[in-house]
Design a protein around this motif. Sequence first.
Motif, PDB file in Angstrom:
ATOM      1  N   VAL A   1       0.568  -0.684   0.078  1.00  0.00           N
ATOM      2  CA  VAL A   1      -0.278  -0.277   0.061  1.00  0.00           C
ATOM      3  C   VAL A   1       0.695   1.255   0.138  1.00  0.00           C
ATOM      4  CG1 VAL A   1      -1.376   1.373   0.917  1.00  0.00           C
ATOM      5  CG2 VAL A   1      -1.915  -1.139   1.437  1.00  0.00           C
TER       6      VAL A   1
ATOM      7  N   ARG B   1      -1.080  11.398   3.599  1.00  0.00           N
ATOM      8  CA  ARG B   1      -1.887  12.291   5.286  1.00  0.00           C
ATOM      9  C   ARG B   1      -3.374  13.377   3.991  1.00  0.00           C
ATOM     10  NH1 ARG B   1       0.770  12.928  10.826  1.00  0.00           N
ATOM     11  NH2 ARG B   1      -1.262  11.785  10.593  1.00  0.00           N
TER      12      ARG B   1
ATOM     13  N   GLY C   1      -5.856  10.671   2.597  1.00  0.00           N
ATOM     14  CA  GLY C   1      -6.969  10.180   3.214  1.00  0.00           C
ATOM     15  C   GLY C   1      -6.729   8.861   1.692  1.00  0.00           C
TER      16      GLY C   1
ATOM     17  N   GLY D   1      -4.317   6.569   1.366  1.00  0.00           N
ATOM     18  CA  GLY D   1      -3.858   5.605   1.648  1.00  0.00           C
ATOM     19  C   GLY D   1      -5.623   5.207   1.909  1.00  0.00           C
TER      20      GLY D   1
ATOM     21  N   ASN E   1       6.406   1.533  11.771  1.00  0.00           N
ATOM     22  CA  ASN E   1       5.611   2.268  10.698  1.00  0.00           C
ATOM     23  C   ASN E   1       4.428   2.821  11.094  1.00  0.00           C
ATOM     24  OD1 ASN E   1       4.251   3.333   8.301  1.00  0.00           O
ATOM     25  ND2 ASN E   1       4.941   1.632   7.036  1.00  0.00           N
TER      26      ASN E   1
END
Length: 149
Positions: free
Chosen positions: A74, A82, A84, A86, A113
């Motif tokens: 991913v 940052r 949205g 992901g 992570n």
Amino acid sequence: MAAAPLRFEPFTPAHLPAVLLLESQAYPEPWTQGMYRHELETPCSHLHVGLLGEDLVAYAGFWLVLDEAHITRVTVAEEHRRRGYGRQMVEHLLRQAFKLGAALARLEVRDGNTAAIHLYERMGFVPEGRRPGYYQRTGEDALLMIKRF
Ligand SMILES: CC(C)(COP(=O)(O)OP(=O)(O)OC[C@H]1O[C@@H](n2cnc3c(N)ncnc32)[C@H](O)[C@@H]1OP(=O)(O)O)[C@@H](O)C(=O)NCCC(=O)NCCS
């Protein structure tokens, strides 16, 4: 501000240069061109890219084995994180996996992570175990996470 919706496409050789660039920027142990070409020929591999206009800003994939989707990648381009994307990418993957018959999704993530662990927790994944020293280059543990549909 809410992120613009990504347009999703299945990964093809045409996406390879952009994916390899993001891959080399995002991972300490990046997958190679050969590995991505192999993914393209592997029937259980499902890789998708997320586009904004013509720009490839994210990609993600899973292997489907029986009723389990194993999330392999991913990735969001650094300058688009940052916002949205992901989350959009993982939601898309989970929808694809569900449509193909998956009953659960699993993944492993580097213990340090924070961004990825936060994202997966938000998507309903819970810790399932740990593989000590899994990442050869850094010696970090892998955290195993699972989500049942
Ligand atoms: C992990 C990654 C895909 C997240 O992508 P993103 O587009 O920034 O994620 P989103 O904007 O959708 O954020 C999802 C959630 O994670 C949180 N998050 C994202 N980055 C974060 C960070 N650096 N630290 C803490 N939380 C973070 C967001 O706040 C959001 O949570 P919220 O809904 O509670 O606000 C991105 O950082 C990335 O590509 N990293 C490099 C590749 C990688 O490590 N992939 C994972 C391999 S297992």
